[in-house]
Structures are given as structure tokens and as C-alpha cells.
Design an enzyme around this catalytic site. Structure first.
Site, PDB file in Angstrom:
ATOM      1  N   ILE A  15       4.240  -2.526  -0.098  1.00  0.00           N
ATOM      2  CA  ILE A  15       2.992  -2.305   0.629  1.00  0.00           C
ATOM      3  C   ILE A  15       2.999  -0.884   1.171  1.00  0.00           C
ATOM      4  O   ILE A  15       3.922  -0.497   1.901  1.00  0.00           O
ATOM      5  CB  ILE A  15       2.828  -3.310   1.781  1.00  0.00           C
ATOM      6  CG1 ILE A  15       2.806  -4.742   1.232  1.00  0.00           C
ATOM      7  CG2 ILE A  15       1.562  -3.018   2.585  1.00  0.00           C
ATOM      8  CD1 ILE A  15       2.955  -5.805   2.304  1.00  0.00           C
ATOM      9  N   GLU A  95      -5.953  -6.118   8.561  1.00  0.00           N
ATOM     10  CA  GLU A  95      -6.621  -5.090   7.768  1.00  0.00           C
ATOM     11  C   GLU A  95      -7.939  -5.546   7.144  1.00  0.00           C
ATOM     12  O   GLU A  95      -8.882  -4.763   7.048  1.00  0.00           O
ATOM     13  CB  GLU A  95      -5.677  -4.611   6.656  1.00  0.00           C
ATOM     14  CG  GLU A  95      -4.326  -4.129   7.140  1.00  0.00           C
ATOM     15  CD  GLU A  95      -4.419  -2.880   7.990  1.00  0.00           C
ATOM     16  OE1 GLU A  95      -5.396  -2.125   7.840  1.00  0.00           O
ATOM     17  OE2 GLU A  95      -3.510  -2.654   8.809  1.00  0.00           O
TER      18      GLU A  95
END
Length: 208
Positions: A15, A95
Site C-alpha cells: 500500500i 480513505e
């Protein structure tokens, strides 16, 4: 194929973070690497109405804008096995649900010599997002950041900590957009006798 499907391997996932994730990942990970991705530039063009701002005063936070000539530095985190599900759940809330970002896959190039490129998941806010604020001058962006705070703190902390990460881990990189905004924001506070910048010591994860 969905972006998330393309980066899921046999027990591990990378990530890439380029905003608050570089100093506050807030999820379990096995290791981290400093490096960059090509074809994108970091810009404070996205709005935040929860973490660093609110509905009345949206904060300015980073997103990625496609640009063939640019690269963006940050941190890639490897999550493995049982960490994957929990990490993605936290990131989806942070997010996507609250931040308005979507997921894409990118090629991450570690700073450490001899390390090959990695496929990584990244969160990007696009112009079709309702809280996308778009481009503005450095002065306008700084003025907006100087007045915003949210559930996790003042918008200035987001800028200062991101700039400090760049200086500590990527000292050879000149991020003009980020540093010019940081300078303008700090000048506002110094001129007005406002709050002090956050303590910049011990703020970053154990990036390698």
C-alpha cells in the site's frame, strides 16, 4: 479487473501512502519502504470535511494528479496474511468512506538500491468527487489550511508533518508545491501570532 484484485497476491499486499499515511498509517504492517511512483504529482487539491476540516470549512489535503513528467515520493507498506483484511477495512473507512478516495494500482520504486519495483495499491481523489476542491494559488491554499481543523487536529499539522517526512527521508527531493505551501502557512501563523507548529520529533513510522 478491480484495482484491489490486481494487487492481492498470495498472502501479501503493498500500500503506497503519500499524504498522512507516511507518518500515521494507523494499520498493522510487516515492513515499510521509502520510494516513489512515476506519472503523478502531489497536490493539495482535495477537500476534507472530517479529519482536518468540517462541512463549513473544508481542509486541504493531498491527492495525486496525473502528470507524465512527475514523480511522487512516499512510503509503501507491506501487509501480510491476517493483516490484510483488517488493514483494508481501516483504510476503506479512512480513505474511501470518509475521505472520498478511490483505489488504483501503481508501480512503486523503492529508494533503496538493488530493490525491484513493486505493484502497490494507492488511494486517489479525483475531480468528480463532491469534496474535490481543485487547483488554487499557494496563497489561497495556505489561507484555507490556516483556518481549518477537524477530528484529528489542525490542517497545518498535516502539511508540516508531510514536509518533515520529505526532509528526513527524501532530502534530495525538492517538492516545490508542498514546501511553498508549508512556508506560506507558517508565515501566516508567525505574522498573526497564532498556534505553534506541532512538535516534529518522533512523528514518523519506522520507514526503511
Amino acid at each position: 479487473m478491480k484495482p484491489l484484485d490486481s494487487v492481492k497476491g498470495k498472502g501479501n499486499l503493498w500500500i503506497f501512502g503519500y499524504g498522512s499515511l507516511v507518518w500515521k498509517p494507523d494499520f498493522a504492517f510487516k515492513m515499510s519502504k521509502v520510494g516513489f511512483i512515476k506519472g503523478y504529482k502531489r497536490r493539495f487539491w482535495h477537500g476534507d470535511t472530517f479529519y482536518r476540516g468540517d462541512e463549513e470549512k473544508p481542509a486541504r489535503v493531498a491527492t495525486l494528479i496525473e502528470d507524465e513528467e512527475s514523480c511522487t515520493w512516499g512510503v509503501a507498506y507491506e501487509v501480510t496474511d491476517s493483516q490484510i483484511e483488517g488493514s483494508l477495512q481501516k483504510l476503506n473507512l479512512r480513505e474511501v468512506v470518509l475521505g472520498g478516495y478511490i483505489t488504483e494500482t501503481v508501480e512503486f520504486i523503492p529508494k533503496e538500491k538493488g530493490q525491484g519495483a513493486l505493484l502497490a495499491l494507492v488511494y486517489i481523489a479525483t475531480s468528480d468527487n463532491p469534496i474535490f476542491l481543485g487547483p488554487a494559488s499557494v496563497k489561497e491554499i495556505a489561507a484555507q489550511i490556516a483556518t481549518c481543523s477537524g477530528s484529528t487536529g489542525h490542517n497545518i499539522e498535516y502539511v508540516v508533518r508531510l514536509a518533515e517526512f520529505m526532509r528526513l527521508y527524501c532530502p534530495e527531493v525538492e517538492d516545490e508545491h508542498l514546501f511553498s505551501i508549508e512556508s506560506a502557512v507558517l508565515n501566516i501563523f508567525h505574522d498573526c501570532g497564532g498556534i505553534e507548529p506541532p512538535d516534529q520529533k518522533s512523528i514518523l513510522p519506522g520507514a526503511t
